[in-house]
Scaffold this motif. Structure first.
Motif, PDB file in Angstrom:
ATOM      1  N   ALA A 249     -11.434  -9.070  17.328  1.00 52.20           N
ATOM      2  CA  ALA A 249     -12.049  -9.111  16.008  1.00 52.20           C
ATOM      3  C   ALA A 249     -13.146 -10.169  15.995  1.00 52.20           C
ATOM      4  N   ILE A 250     -14.124  -9.931  15.184  1.00 47.88           N
ATOM      5  CA  ILE A 250     -15.240 -10.864  15.044  1.00 47.88           C
ATOM      6  C   ILE A 250     -14.804 -12.000  14.124  1.00 47.88           C
ATOM      7  N   PRO A 251     -15.047 -13.249  14.530  1.00 51.81           N
ATOM      8  CA  PRO A 251     -14.689 -14.377  13.659  1.00 51.81           C
ATOM      9  C   PRO A 251     -15.435 -14.302  12.316  1.00 51.81           C
ATOM     10  N   HIS A 252     -14.811 -14.838  11.306  1.00 48.98           N
ATOM     11  CA  HIS A 252     -15.410 -14.766   9.974  1.00 48.98           C
ATOM     12  C   HIS A 252     -16.761 -15.468   9.900  1.00 48.98           C
ATOM     13  N   GLU A 253     -16.954 -16.545  10.650  1.00 49.29           N
ATOM     14  CA  GLU A 253     -18.251 -17.229  10.633  1.00 49.29           C
ATOM     15  C   GLU A 253     -19.357 -16.309  11.150  1.00 49.29           C
ATOM     16  N   LYS A 254     -19.055 -15.536  12.185  1.00 48.47           N
ATOM     17  CA  LYS A 254     -20.027 -14.587  12.743  1.00 48.47           C
ATOM     18  C   LYS A 254     -20.298 -13.460  11.740  1.00 48.47           C
ATOM     19  N   ARG A 255     -19.252 -13.009  11.073  1.00 51.02           N
ATOM     20  CA  ARG A 255     -19.429 -11.968  10.050  1.00 51.02           C
ATOM     21  C   ARG A 255     -20.331 -12.479   8.934  1.00 51.02           C
ATOM     22  N   LEU A 256     -20.108 -13.720   8.520  1.00 52.06           N
ATOM     23  CA  LEU A 256     -20.940 -14.311   7.471  1.00 52.06           C
ATOM     24  C   LEU A 256     -22.390 -14.357   7.915  1.00 52.06           C
ATOM     25  N   GLU A 257     -22.625 -14.757   9.140  1.00 51.65           N
ATOM     26  CA  GLU A 257     -23.984 -14.808   9.683  1.00 51.65           C
ATOM     27  C   GLU A 257     -24.630 -13.424   9.631  1.00 51.65           C
ATOM     28  N   GLN A 258     -23.884 -12.399  10.000  1.00 54.65           N
ATOM     29  CA  GLN A 258     -24.396 -11.029   9.943  1.00 54.65           C
ATOM     30  C   GLN A 258     -24.747 -10.646   8.509  1.00 54.65           C
ATOM     31  N   ALA A 259     -23.874 -10.969   7.580  1.00 58.04           N
ATOM     32  CA  ALA A 259     -24.108 -10.625   6.172  1.00 58.04           C
ATOM     33  C   ALA A 259     -25.345 -11.345   5.647  1.00 58.04           C
ATOM     34  N   GLN A 260     -25.507 -12.614   6.024  1.00 57.36           N
ATOM     35  CA  GLN A 260     -26.649 -13.382   5.546  1.00 57.36           C
ATOM     36  C   GLN A 260     -27.965 -12.869   6.111  1.00 57.36           C
ATOM     37  N   LYS A 261     -27.937 -12.240   7.265  1.00 60.46           N
ATOM     38  CA  LYS A 261     -29.140 -11.667   7.877  1.00 60.46           C
ATOM     39  C   LYS A 261     -29.449 -10.275   7.335  1.00 60.46           C
ATOM     40  N   SER A 262     -28.505  -9.694   6.630  1.00 59.55           N
ATOM     41  CA  SER A 262     -28.655  -8.329   6.130  1.00 59.55           C
ATOM     42  C   SER A 262     -29.549  -8.285   4.901  1.00 59.55           C
ATOM     43  N   ASP A 263     -29.883  -7.080   4.513  1.00 58.32           N
ATOM     44  CA  ASP A 263     -30.790  -6.863   3.390  1.00 58.32           C
ATOM     45  C   ASP A 263     -30.025  -6.965   2.073  1.00 58.32           C
ATOM     46  N   ILE A 264     -30.063  -8.140   1.466  1.00 57.31           N
ATOM     47  CA  ILE A 264     -29.379  -8.379   0.194  1.00 57.31           C
ATOM     48  C   ILE A 264     -30.414  -8.248  -0.913  1.00 57.31           C
ATOM     49  N   VAL A 265     -30.236  -7.242  -1.764  1.00 64.35           N
ATOM     50  CA  VAL A 265     -31.266  -6.957  -2.764  1.00 64.35           C
ATOM     51  C   VAL A 265     -30.817  -7.183  -4.203  1.00 64.35           C
ATOM     52  N   THR A 266     -29.524  -7.236  -4.443  1.00 61.81           N
ATOM     53  CA  THR A 266     -29.063  -7.398  -5.823  1.00 61.81           C
ATOM     54  C   THR A 266     -28.312  -8.721  -5.982  1.00 61.81           C
ATOM     55  N   ALA A 267     -28.223  -9.164  -7.216  1.00 65.34           N
ATOM     56  CA  ALA A 267     -27.488 -10.390  -7.525  1.00 65.34           C
ATOM     57  C   ALA A 267     -26.005 -10.237  -7.179  1.00 65.34           C
ATOM     58  N   SER A 268     -25.449  -9.056  -7.376  1.00 61.71           N
ATOM     59  CA  SER A 268     -24.031  -8.857  -7.072  1.00 61.71           C
ATOM     60  C   SER A 268     -23.786  -8.917  -5.561  1.00 61.71           C
ATOM     61  N   GLN A 269     -24.723  -8.423  -4.766  1.00 59.47           N
ATOM     62  CA  GLN A 269     -24.590  -8.533  -3.317  1.00 59.47           C
ATOM     63  C   GLN A 269     -24.654 -10.004  -2.889  1.00 59.47           C
ATOM     64  N   ARG A 270     -25.586 -10.760  -3.457  1.00 58.14           N
ATOM     65  CA  ARG A 270     -25.708 -12.190  -3.157  1.00 58.14           C
ATOM     66  C   ARG A 270     -24.424 -12.912  -3.537  1.00 58.14           C
ATOM     67  N   ARG A 271     -23.855 -12.561  -4.705  1.00 52.22           N
ATOM     68  CA  ARG A 271     -22.619 -13.185  -5.166  1.00 52.22           C
ATOM     69  C   ARG A 271     -21.471 -12.922  -4.191  1.00 52.22           C
ATOM     70  N   LEU A 272     -21.362 -11.691  -3.699  1.00 47.73           N
ATOM     71  CA  LEU A 272     -20.308 -11.350  -2.737  1.00 47.73           C
ATOM     72  C   LEU A 272     -20.415 -12.195  -1.467  1.00 47.73           C
ATOM     73  N   VAL A 273     -21.622 -12.331  -0.947  1.00 45.36           N
ATOM     74  CA  VAL A 273     -21.826 -13.117   0.269  1.00 45.36           C
ATOM     75  C   VAL A 273     -21.524 -14.592  -0.003  1.00 45.36           C
ATOM     76  N   ASP A 274     -21.950 -15.090  -1.157  1.00 47.34           N
ATOM     77  CA  ASP A 274     -21.665 -16.482  -1.523  1.00 47.34           C
ATOM     78  C   ASP A 274     -20.167 -16.722  -1.674  1.00 47.34           C
ATOM     79  N   GLU A 275     -19.462 -15.767  -2.275  1.00 46.95           N
ATOM     80  CA  GLU A 275     -18.007 -15.887  -2.427  1.00 46.95           C
ATOM     81  C   GLU A 275     -17.322 -15.901  -1.057  1.00 46.95           C
ATOM     82  N   TYR A 276     -17.788 -15.045  -0.174  1.00 48.37           N
ATOM     83  CA  TYR A 276     -17.224 -14.979   1.180  1.00 48.37           C
ATOM     84  C   TYR A 276     -17.444 -16.309   1.902  1.00 48.37           C
ATOM     85  N   GLU A 277     -18.643 -16.854   1.779  1.00 42.28           N
ATOM     86  CA  GLU A 277     -18.940 -18.141   2.409  1.00 42.28           C
ATOM     87  C   GLU A 277     -18.036 -19.251   1.858  1.00 42.28           C
TER      88      GLU A 277
END
Length: 75
Positions: free
Chosen positions: A1-29
């Motif tokens: 399994a991919i470590p959560h820190e690596k998953r977070l890095e992937q999410a942060q590099k992804s195309d986040i276009v809405t406030a709710s998407q940003r909130r999800l990534v921030d909550e995960y972090e």
């Protein structure tokens, strides 16, 4: 399994276009940071309950709402 820190890095590099998407990534972090506290500074206590299972569940929510850009080093 991919470590959560690596998953977070992937999410942060992804195309986040809405406030709710940003909130999800921030909550995960924040959950990852709290999980570190639970492991390495137990006397401090976490702001909310966090576990590997909860991190996995939040990751599933992030992944379901954001097209994750996969790093070629991750399988």
């Amino acid at each position: 399994a991919i470590p959560h820190e690596k998953r977070l890095e992937q999410a942060q590099k992804s195309d986040i276009v809405t406030a709710s998407q940003r909130r999800l990534v921030d909550e995960y972090e924040k959950m990852i940071k709290e999980f570190r506290v639970s492991l390495f500074a137990q006397e401090i206590k976490t702001a909310f309950p966090v576990s590997v299972k909860r991190l996995d569940k939040k990751w599933d929510e992030v992944r379901g709402n954001i097209e994750i850009i996969r790093d070629s080093s991750c399988k």
